[in-house]
Enzyme design. Structure first.
Site, mmCIF file in Angstrom:
data_model
loop_
_atom_site.group_PDB
_atom_site.id
_atom_site.type_symbol
_atom_site.label_atom_id
_atom_site.label_comp_id
_atom_site.label_asym_id
_atom_site.label_seq_id
_atom_site.Cartn_x
_atom_site.Cartn_y
_atom_site.Cartn_z
ATOM 1 N N SER A 228 -19.008 1.945 -15.756
ATOM 2 C CA SER A 228 -18.396 0.800 -15.782
ATOM 3 C C SER A 228 -18.485 0.203 -17.654
ATOM 4 C CB SER A 228 -20.068 -0.238 -15.520
ATOM 5 O OG SER A 228 -19.833 -1.104 -15.452
ATOM 6 N N ARG B 103 17.450 4.849 24.122
ATOM 7 C CA ARG B 103 17.384 4.877 22.921
ATOM 8 C C ARG B 103 17.709 3.273 21.803
ATOM 9 N NH1 ARG B 103 21.465 8.882 20.227
ATOM 10 N NH2 ARG B 103 20.693 7.962 18.105
#
Length: 455
Positions: free
Chosen positions: A276, A315
């Protein structure tokens, strides 16, 4: 920051395994398209449909071509698929006699889908290795900690005692099943796509299936029963498999995060965890967080991939492009999640002392079920439940160990109870047998033999 973090030079290593990412560059993708075109020419020459000289020229030029990506991009926006513009760059480089034999009888989707399969095959080979390695790490962890006592937790509350080896075996079991699923998936996925304009191969007359079979042979694929231009179930199966792996790894990572909480302290990520900027005492479980981020993102991508499978007639329209947006990301995220998990397990710190402390701190409350069953041998079961529940409230309040409180309350009535067996280490049920079953399963799938000294 790039639009897709998987492609970012900065963030990419967090969300894509480098071996998988290398398969999904523009150059690698175009190479696969050209490989399919070359294989098609060779297949047709084998069958005498085009001259061998044409196949040789097409193969040579496909190997040498360095496409102009900027021009391909322009063509892609116009045509919706890169094949048309790619052929336009390739055809002028061929001898005039060979030009008419390029892409003979195929449609663009045949080339794109077959190239997709080739890319997925290479990516899955890497993922299979990573998944097997992670499984081996978990098997070793389960074996090493078969007797390491810890609290088992349900609904995030301490429930019954287990061993950390069983928890590791629980992480292992779904990964072994994913390896089994991959074996099944590959037989359906590694197929050629070759149907021509509307899936009938009409341009090749009665020899369409011969060409399709020869093309599959050239690429070490198989021939499906029918073309799959709009039959996308296997693509969805791949997406679901990838998401399943990420989800199983996410469960592991979530457990690690919970067990690494300061108040629990039973596990810790290696290397000190993430730091941190303002709190030097922090050991953030960053690797586990990355695995969970991959799992969470994968679930959203799977939803989109599932919707993309609804395609029209012979398609489709837009569903194909959604696959392009989702499936490569799923491959990359799964590779990243596996790589991070391997790193997590390689440095995982198991605090057996803290686990034992947390077991002891429960004042025997994790023995409540075993104690109730033991008392039911000397009194009605409902009464046994009332006795244990009343004592459990006192044990939770710190008045003493649950077993001691119940034994004192019963006095002579408890003479027939095997009090010495009412300890956490002696109330594990088939804990070790379950570990052994998970290891046996993993060993069979991996082709390993379980060491005789287990556990």
């Amino acid at each position: 920051m790039s639009l897709t973090l998987l492609d970012s030079a900065l963030f990419g290593p967090m969300f894509a395994h480098p071996e998988v990412a290398a398969l999904y560059t523009d150059a690698a993708y175009l190479r696969r398209l050209l490989d399919v075109e070359a294989a098609l020419a060779r297949a047709q020459a084998r069958l005498g449909l085009i001259p061998q000289a044409s196949a040789d020229a097409i193969t040579a030029r496909c190997a040498d071509l360095r496409p102009d990506v900027a021009r391909l991009g322009e063509g892609l926006l116009r045509d919706g698929v890169p094949v048309v513009a790619l052929l336009a760059q390739l055809r002028p480089t061929l001898p005039p006699a060979a030009r008419e034999h390029l892409h003979y009888g195929a449609t663009s989707q045949d080339i794109v889908d077959t190239a997709f399969v080739l890319g997925a095959r290479d990516a899955l080979a890497a993922l299979r290795r990573l998944l097997g390695d992670v499984g081996d790490q978990l098997a070793a962890l389960a074996r090493a900690h078969a007797h390491t006592l810890m609290p088992g937790r349900t609904h995030s509350q301490q429930a019954l005692p287990v061993t950390f080896g069983l928890k590791a075996a629980g992480w292992l079991a779904p990964l072994t099943r994913h390896l089994e699923r991959l074996n099944e998936l590959e037989t359906r996925l590694y197929v050629v796509s070759f149907g021509g304009a509307a899936g009938t191969l009409a341009a090749l007359g009665e020899r369409g299936l011969e060409v399709a079979a020869a093309l599959a042979d050239e690429l070490r694929l198989t021939l499906p029963p029918t073309p799959w231009h709009t039959g996308r179930d296997t693509v969805l199966e791949l997406a679901a498999w990838l998401t399943g792996v990420c989800t199983s790894l996410g469960k592991l990572a979530q457990d690690v995060i919970l067990l690494a909480q300061s108040e629990v302290g039973e596990l810790a990520e290696g290397g000190g965890g993430g730091g941190s900027s303002t709190m030097p005492q922090k050991r953030n479980p960053i690797t586990s967080e990355l695995i969970l981020a991959a799992a969470g993102t994968a679930s959203g991508l799977l939803a989109a991939a599932a919707r993309s499978g609804v395609q029209e007639h012979e398609r489709g329209t837009h569903g194909w492009q959604v696959e392009w947006l989702t499936v490569p990301q799923l491959l990359g995220l799964t590779g990243a999640a596996l790589g991070h998990t391997a790193r997590l397990l390689g440095g995982l710190q198991v605090d057996a002392g803290r686990m034992a402390h947390n077991v002891a701190a429960s004042n025997g409350l994790m023995l409540a079920e075993s104690l109730s069953f033991a008392l039911s041998r000397v009194m009605p079961r409902e009464e046994a439940g009332r006795v244990v529940k009343a004592a459990a409230l006192r044990a939770a309040a710190g008045e003493g160990h649950l077993v001691d409180l119940v034994r004192a309350d019963l006095g002579a009535r408890g003479a027939g109870v095997a009090w010495a067996d009412l300890t956490e280490s002696r109330t594990l049920g088939v804990n070790n047998e379950l570990i052994g079953r998970a290891l046996d399963h993993h060993g069979r799938v991996r082709g390993h033999v379980r060491p005789q000294e287990y556990p």
